[in-house]
Scaffold this motif. Sequence first.
Motif, PDB file in Angstrom:
ATOM      1  N   ILE A 190      -9.218  11.982   5.990  1.00  0.00           N
ATOM      2  CA  ILE A 190      -9.047  10.608   5.520  1.00  0.00           C
ATOM      3  C   ILE A 190      -9.932   9.725   6.389  1.00  0.00           C
ATOM      4  O   ILE A 190      -9.735   9.646   7.602  1.00  0.00           O
ATOM      5  CB  ILE A 190      -7.586  10.129   5.618  1.00  0.00           C
ATOM      6  N   SER A 203       0.823  -1.211   0.000  1.00  0.00           N
ATOM      7  CA  SER A 203       0.000   0.000   0.000  1.00  0.00           C
ATOM      8  C   SER A 203       0.851   1.252   0.000  1.00  0.00           C
ATOM      9  O   SER A 203       0.539   2.229  -0.684  1.00  0.00           O
ATOM     10  CB  SER A 203      -0.926   0.006   1.217  1.00  0.00           C
ATOM     11  N   VAL A 226     -12.088   9.097   0.978  1.00  0.00           N
ATOM     12  CA  VAL A 226     -12.814   8.017   1.643  1.00  0.00           C
ATOM     13  C   VAL A 226     -12.302   6.709   1.059  1.00  0.00           C
ATOM     14  O   VAL A 226     -12.425   6.465  -0.141  1.00  0.00           O
ATOM     15  CB  VAL A 226     -14.339   8.148   1.430  1.00  0.00           C
ATOM     16  N   CYS A 227     -11.699   5.868   1.884  1.00  0.00           N
ATOM     17  CA  CYS A 227     -11.142   4.601   1.423  1.00  0.00           C
ATOM     18  C   CYS A 227     -11.982   3.436   1.952  1.00  0.00           C
ATOM     19  O   CYS A 227     -12.717   3.566   2.924  1.00  0.00           O
ATOM     20  CB  CYS A 227      -9.695   4.464   1.866  1.00  0.00           C
ATOM     21  N   ARG A 228     -11.832   2.308   1.282  1.00  0.00           N
ATOM     22  CA  ARG A 228     -12.612   1.112   1.624  1.00  0.00           C
ATOM     23  C   ARG A 228     -14.112   1.399   1.642  1.00  0.00           C
ATOM     24  O   ARG A 228     -14.853   0.896   2.503  1.00  0.00           O
ATOM     25  CB  ARG A 228     -12.180   0.564   2.985  1.00  0.00           C
ATOM     26  N   ASN A 244     -10.260   6.911  11.857  1.00  0.00           N
ATOM     27  CA  ASN A 244     -10.241   5.446  11.753  1.00  0.00           C
ATOM     28  C   ASN A 244     -10.602   4.879  13.115  1.00  0.00           C
ATOM     29  O   ASN A 244      -9.734   4.571  13.937  1.00  0.00           O
ATOM     30  CB  ASN A 244      -8.854   4.984  11.294  1.00  0.00           C
ATOM     31  N   ASP A 297     -12.106   5.813   6.599  1.00  0.00           N
ATOM     32  CA  ASP A 297     -12.266   4.502   5.981  1.00  0.00           C
ATOM     33  C   ASP A 297     -13.726   4.063   6.034  1.00  0.00           C
ATOM     34  O   ASP A 297     -14.563   4.664   6.707  1.00  0.00           O
ATOM     35  CB  ASP A 297     -11.364   3.463   6.654  1.00  0.00           C
ATOM     36  N   GLY A 298     -14.035   3.000   5.294  1.00  0.00           N
ATOM     37  CA  GLY A 298     -15.410   2.534   5.158  1.00  0.00           C
ATOM     38  C   GLY A 298     -16.076   2.138   6.453  1.00  0.00           C
ATOM     39  O   GLY A 298     -17.206   2.563   6.731  1.00  0.00           O
ATOM     40  N   THR A 316     -15.480   3.097   9.513  1.00  0.00           N
ATOM     41  CA  THR A 316     -15.750   4.296  10.315  1.00  0.00           C
ATOM     42  C   THR A 316     -16.842   5.144   9.687  1.00  0.00           C
ATOM     43  O   THR A 316     -17.589   5.841  10.376  1.00  0.00           O
ATOM     44  CB  THR A 316     -14.464   5.127  10.460  1.00  0.00           C
ATOM     45  N   ASP A 374      -9.868   1.379  -2.229  1.00  0.00           N
ATOM     46  CA  ASP A 374      -8.503   0.993  -1.872  1.00  0.00           C
ATOM     47  C   ASP A 374      -8.269   1.095  -0.375  1.00  0.00           C
ATOM     48  O   ASP A 374      -9.032   1.733   0.360  1.00  0.00           O
ATOM     49  CB  ASP A 374      -7.504   1.902  -2.604  1.00  0.00           C
ATOM     50  N   LYS A 375      -7.147   0.486   0.057  1.00  0.00           N
ATOM     51  CA  LYS A 375      -6.744   0.597   1.452  1.00  0.00           C
ATOM     52  C   LYS A 375      -6.340   2.024   1.767  1.00  0.00           C
ATOM     53  O   LYS A 375      -6.054   2.819   0.871  1.00  0.00           O
ATOM     54  CB  LYS A 375      -5.567  -0.351   1.740  1.00  0.00           C
ATOM     55  N   GLN A 376      -6.288   2.330   3.053  1.00  0.00           N
ATOM     56  CA  GLN A 376      -5.998   3.692   3.483  1.00  0.00           C
ATOM     57  C   GLN A 376      -4.623   4.148   3.010  1.00  0.00           C
ATOM     58  O   GLN A 376      -4.474   5.268   2.503  1.00  0.00           O
ATOM     59  CB  GLN A 376      -6.074   3.766   5.011  1.00  0.00           C
TER      60      GLN A 376
END
Length: 628
Positions: A163, A16, A193-195, A128, A165-166, A168, A103-105
């Motif tokens: 930033i 990553s 926004v990731c995942r 997160n 994630d999904g 959260t 994608d991943k963080q």
Amino acid sequence: MEELKQKTNAHLEEFSTQGLRTLCCAMAEIPDHVYDEWQEIYQEAATDIHDRERLLEEAAELIEKDLHLLGATAIEDKLQEKVPETIAALLKAGISVWVLTGDKQETAINIGHSCRLLTPTMELLIINRDSMDTTEECLLNYIAQLSAASNGVLPKDNDAAVIVDGPTLKFALDPDLKDDFLKLCCSCRAVIVCRASPMQKAEIVELVTIRTGAVTLAIGDGANDVAMIQKAHVGVGISGLEGLQASLASDYAIAQFRFLKKLLFVHGAWNYDRLTKLIFYSYYKNICLHMVELWFAMYSGWSGQIVYERWTIGFYNMFFTAAQPIAMGVCDRYCSQEMRLKYPILYRQNQDAFNLKAFFTWIGNSLLHSMCIFWFTYWLFGPGVLWSNGKVAGYLVMGNFIYTYVVVVVSLKSGLETKSWTIFTHISIWGSILLWFTFLTAYSYVYLILPIGLEMLGIAGLVFSAPIFWLGLVFVPLATLLPDLLFKALEDTEFQTLADKLRQCEAEKVHPKAMLEKEEPFRRPYKDDLRNLGVVQALDRVLLQGYSYMSCFFMKGSNQAAKKNAQTSGEGNAGEDEEEPEEDLHSHFSDRDSDSDEEQQSALIVRNVRLNQQDILYIDGVEEIELF
């Protein structure tokens, strides 16, 4: 298995951070009877027409469990050509860019840096968390941190990026937290926004659309972007290796992301300006014609008598004023394509052109013109004795006087509002006027062939034989449009916008830098303050206006020595400037007091300072200029 999980997790983090797209592989042994039962559930979910997405997710959760990890793999996911330049241009144009990705963080942050959405100086606000309470605490802490320097008021343009994630995001989009989450995101320059699942992408777009009232555009290239594209006001699909699902569900389809720049800055800006003028002009030309009936009613005893012939009223929008809005809505251009692509700031110049203020300005202008046309004609018409033989004209002669002047005025008005004259513009204006004269001549004698227009028989001869008609043909349009001419002249000389100045540079074929240096438009109210401050305090004052990399040179000596050192510093960065001429504005702050002699002085040179939008973006793209 635990050892394998730790090793795989270490590999995922390594992949990553390199910007690779990762994929975990796992397997599970499923008995035949379990699979057969699941297959029936999945088939029902896939054929459901009401709640298919939710049912498919529930069916997938039934079988995607108790998996045994096999390992992880990664693949390089290169950005398309000119993606960083396109995103940088969008930011310069004042467009907020949010990246919603699966994608991943670490991968998302790396891609954010590579596409210039994130800068090295930007603070990353990473959210997160694994519970509702911790997510709320994190949001409130970040809001308090950003608003600490402004007495509890959250600034609108913080040099920070959110930033999230999904997992959260499920808590952040809760009804109790989504207002704080949206307020924090809207106060930062970037959001990643990731995942995020396809449904979460759509929820975020819908939240921004409803709560902020802003016009949203969603762009994607895969089937997982369809829900997001459909929720936005404008959906753009990229037709590429991931299929055509996004393109088929979008309003506009493009082949590569970089084409979004031309779609927005050129075609979007042009069409917005054209349609705005077309709508306002359509109201204007009809009010000019029909409000005359109201003014005429004051002298007809409110009897309902109309001053125009009925067929000419119907042909007004069909023929005599039909070409002007078409030419305006198709051919008009405000700045050339090259100028708009080079200076993205032009995009925000007309973002609010379609508003109530502009609408009522046009309405007031049309009312004023209708009054001028009627009463100027009424004054010229006098008692109605228009010929030397003493004959008196009727109301239809006066009506055709007024109708002619209306056609001329609204045609010339379209010319005043046109920014780029083409052959079609000339045809629409002069051709419409000529068409009316031709029609009036033919219609005045059509009764001799067909049994229509008896009341118009011989009107053209009466109108054209009256000397006062030709006098009014010059006087009435000129007197009516004189305030508009004066306003346009004043606006184009004393109150020029950036677009007007760049159009002038383009017409005169000079570089904008020469025009800006000549006008010296960047005189700051704090100019004298900087001179009176010390070097450190002056640098702090400059930093309050913006951010970026900088190198400061404190020089002792004469003005000539300071200038020589400044030139040397500029040559050291020449290679970088040639590669990216629009990225950084090399602004030189120097003490140039005309009253001072050749004694030792201090000069402060700040390189690559990005000032506030209203200051620096005004001349974004100019290689080098002195602000004072």
